[in-house]
Design a protein around this motif. Structure first.
Motif, mmCIF file in Angstrom:
data_model
loop_
_atom_site.group_PDB
_atom_site.id
_atom_site.type_symbol
_atom_site.label_atom_id
_atom_site.label_comp_id
_atom_site.label_asym_id
_atom_site.label_seq_id
_atom_site.Cartn_x
_atom_site.Cartn_y
_atom_site.Cartn_z
ATOM 1 N N LYS A 91 0.848 -1.179 0.089
ATOM 2 C CA LYS A 91 0.151 -0.120 0.045
ATOM 3 C C LYS A 91 0.718 1.210 0.119
ATOM 4 O O LYS A 91 1.680 1.463 0.837
ATOM 5 C CB LYS A 91 -1.035 -0.176 1.230
ATOM 6 C CG LYS A 91 -2.417 -0.584 0.903
ATOM 7 C CD LYS A 91 -3.255 0.216 1.899
ATOM 8 C CE LYS A 91 -4.857 -0.067 1.323
ATOM 9 N NZ LYS A 91 -5.514 -1.059 2.431
ATOM 10 N N GLY A 92 0.922 1.912 -0.959
ATOM 11 C CA GLY A 92 1.530 3.124 -1.246
ATOM 12 C C GLY A 92 0.747 4.358 -0.610
ATOM 13 O O GLY A 92 -0.405 4.272 -0.128
ATOM 14 N N LYS A 93 1.160 5.594 -0.747
ATOM 15 C CA LYS A 93 0.593 6.760 -0.338
ATOM 16 C C LYS A 93 -0.717 7.046 -1.239
ATOM 17 O O LYS A 93 -1.573 7.136 -0.729
ATOM 18 C CB LYS A 93 1.682 7.883 -0.690
ATOM 19 C CG LYS A 93 2.460 8.235 0.781
ATOM 20 C CD LYS A 93 3.220 9.531 0.251
ATOM 21 C CE LYS A 93 4.345 9.223 -0.727
ATOM 22 N NZ LYS A 93 5.315 9.917 -0.941
ATOM 23 N N ASP A 94 -0.637 6.756 -2.425
ATOM 24 C CA ASP A 94 -1.715 6.856 -3.215
ATOM 25 C C ASP A 94 -2.263 5.665 -3.698
ATOM 26 O O ASP A 94 -2.430 5.418 -5.137
ATOM 27 C CB ASP A 94 -1.681 7.986 -4.310
ATOM 28 C CG ASP A 94 -0.240 8.523 -4.639
ATOM 29 O OD1 ASP A 94 0.090 9.445 -3.816
ATOM 30 O OD2 ASP A 94 0.810 7.601 -5.178
ATOM 31 N N ILE A 118 1.466 -2.886 -7.054
ATOM 32 C CA ILE A 118 1.831 -4.307 -7.280
ATOM 33 C C ILE A 118 3.312 -4.195 -8.147
ATOM 34 O O ILE A 118 3.514 -3.340 -8.902
ATOM 35 C CB ILE A 118 0.782 -5.096 -7.845
ATOM 36 C CG1 ILE A 118 0.489 -4.654 -9.593
ATOM 37 C CG2 ILE A 118 -0.491 -5.213 -7.037
ATOM 38 C CD1 ILE A 118 -0.290 -5.507 -10.256
ATOM 39 N N GLY A 119 4.050 -5.149 -7.666
ATOM 40 C CA GLY A 119 5.316 -5.040 -7.959
ATOM 41 C C GLY A 119 5.883 -6.483 -8.730
ATOM 42 O O GLY A 119 4.961 -7.542 -8.296
ATOM 43 N N THR A 173 -8.158 -0.499 -8.279
ATOM 44 C CA THR A 173 -7.091 0.416 -9.123
ATOM 45 C C THR A 173 -5.791 0.034 -8.543
ATOM 46 O O THR A 173 -5.648 0.023 -7.346
ATOM 47 C CB THR A 173 -7.529 1.742 -9.046
ATOM 48 O OG1 THR A 173 -8.940 1.755 -8.647
ATOM 49 C CG2 THR A 173 -7.689 2.128 -10.462
ATOM 50 N N ALA A 174 -4.824 -0.049 -9.248
ATOM 51 C CA ALA A 174 -3.491 -0.212 -8.612
ATOM 52 C C ALA A 174 -2.567 0.392 -9.691
ATOM 53 O O ALA A 174 -2.891 0.445 -10.898
ATOM 54 C CB ALA A 174 -3.252 -1.777 -8.368
#
Lengths: 330, 171
Positions: free
Chosen positions: B72-75, B79-80, B109-110
């Motif tokens: 979970k990023g800032k926005d 997925i990596g 959404t990712a």
């Protein structure tokens, strides 16, 4: 390529943290697990489940031989190359008579060609082998006329008998005469060498099968009977003359192995450890020898040639390319 | 690789990845005819996937897709996909785009991030209409390949040199 470990001493093979350690009277040593593909056990070796777990995880195959050098069994970790598609194809070709004969015939033809290649080498060095070569050629011509597997096996058996008879002219050592093929137990020195060499060859091929999608229980020349591996026996036919027999000739010619390396016991003529070790070392050196493969464009070892043979068989089963057995050119 | 229970047919990210490298690999992989696992490059790839980014969640399965890294990023969700090198970047981009598209279908959404730990480099991937169209065409063509009776014949391309299938293809 990863290494084969051969254990002749008595002792205990254990998992030590994340690697292997062999404990024995003479020396304790680590066996780096990432660098091992197979383990051949000739000595009295204790093992436990923790070890088998590690071998399973690292996909290492372990073969056991008994005191007399006979193959006893294999720890064949759960299959990691699974393809239902390939298993079905293999079974289909086994069940359809003409298709099975196609593969079995190709294997016998390849085996006889390799046998003749070995004899030709010695014929070129002045040994009187023309009659044997001629007879083997005739056996080869009989392959296409075979109606079923048992006829094919008979041709193969007769050819091999003729080939083994030629050994006396190559070896020229009265301590190692062929007489006739005897096994379980082998009744003379030469027969026990041949038996030992063949057992090692069968297990080597089994190890390579483990690294393909083929099922070792479904052979084409050798009948499948669900109790025993048979595909490895098929493929070994091609490599026995050029690997095993050549090692035997070279060990005897250099007098590295002599009559003193054998003793007779209840189980026929038994090879002592020293000679087994020498045989295995010579064979291992041969397996590591590489040649440049034209079509692949890489260096491949003799050992890899066994794998390539299995790949070719897979492609035959897939209907992609007709199987052409490997025939040595040297 | 490919679940063929008739009603339940899925294409995996790995097949997308292979599609943009070699069609023959797609056919083989779809039958679980995996390449030689002893190949040093296959080994190294596995090692990198296992040993890098120890602090992140790895190998997350979502239905039929398997994500290397999810965080979970800032926005929002990122997925990596971890790769040994950027040599096959175009292919890796499509694989990641496929994951993004599949998540989108599930209402998520990712953002995508390609990671090349050995090169200490990251690339972001965002789903565009152009990528969606390209993926659609790829998926349809993959199905066509998978249903072929035999594998597409081997074609010598520059990737063959280090490919773990090379010995199988050219023997």
């Amino acid at each position: 390529m990863k290494k084969i470990v051969y254990i002749f001493s008595d002792g205990e093979l254990k998992r030590q943290d994340n690697t292997l350690k062999f404990y024995c009277e003479e020396t304790n040593r680590y066996l780096p697990v990432e660098d091992i593909s197979d383990i051949f056990v000739f000595g009295e070796v204790n093992i436990n489940k923790k070890l088998l777990e590690l071998l399973s995880q690292k996909e290492i195959v372990m073969h056991y031989f008994n005191y007399h050098g006979y193959y006893m069994g294999t720890f064949y970790p759960r299959e990691h190359y699974n393809s239902g598609y390939m298993t079905l194809k293999q079974a289909q070709f086994y069940l359809e008579h003409d298709r099975r004969m196609g593969i079995a015939g190709a294997i016998v033809r390849g085996a006889l060609k390799n046998i003749r290649q070995v004899l030709k080498y010695y014929a070129n060095r002045g040994k009187d082998l023309d009659a044997s070569l001629q007879k083997l050629k005739e056996f080869e011509e009989q392959i296409d006329g075979c109606a079923d597997i048992s006829e094919l096996m008979a041709v193969e058996g007769n050819a091999r008998e003729c080939y083994y008879r030629a050994f006396d002219k190559i070896i020229e050592n009265e301590d190692f005469v062929f007489e006739q093929r005897t096994r379980r137990p082998p009744r003379n020195h030469l027969n026990s060498l041949i038996s030992f060499g063949n057992s090692v060859m069968y297990t080597l091929v089994l190890s390579e099968i483990y690294k393909t999608h083929l099922d070792p229980r479904i052979g084409f020349l050798h009948a499948t009977n669900f109790r025993r591996f048979s595909l490895n026996l098929d493929i070994a036919e091609l490599f026995k003359p050029i690997l095993v027999d050549r090692v035997i000739f070279s060990l005897l010619a250099k007098k590295m192995v002599t009559k003193q390396d054998f003793e007779s016991g209840m189980e026929g003529i038994v090879i002592k450890d020293r000679a087994k070790k020498l045989f295995v070392e010579e064979l291992d050196n041969k397996l590591k020898t590489t040649i440049k493969h034209r079509d692949i464009g890489r260096e491949v070892s003799y050992r890899r040639l066994i794998r390539l043979e299995l790949y070719k068989l897979e492609k035959h089963l897939m209907g992609e390319k007709e199987y052409e057995p490997f025939v040595a050119r040297w | 690789m490919l679940v063929t229970n008739q009603q339940d047919l899925h294409i995996t990210g790995t097949l997308i990845w292979y599609y943009f490298i070699c069609h023959r690999e797609v056919w083989l992989m779809a039958r679980n005819l995996v390449p030689d696992q002893d190949n040093p490059n296959v080994d190294l790839g596995r090692f990198i996937q296992e040993q890098t980014y120890p602090r992140e969640k790895k190998e997350i399965s979502l239905g039929h897709i398997k994500l290397d890294i999810v965080h979970k990023g800032k926005d929002g969700l990122v997925i990596g996909e971890v790769k040994k090198s950027s040599k096959f970047e175009a292919s890796a981009r499509m694989q990641l785009a496929y994951y993004l598209a599949e998540l989108e279908k599930a209402g998520l959404t990712a953002k995508g991030e390609l990671r090349f730990p050995k090169e200490k480099r990251r690339e972001t991937v965002e789903l565009t209409d152009e990528l969606r169209a390209k993926l659609d065409a790829a998926v349809r063509d993959i199905l066509r390949i998978v249903y072929l009776d035999g594998p597409p014949p081997p074609v010598r391309v520059r990737w063959c040199k280090n490919c773990a299938y090379a010995e199988f293809c050219w023997s």
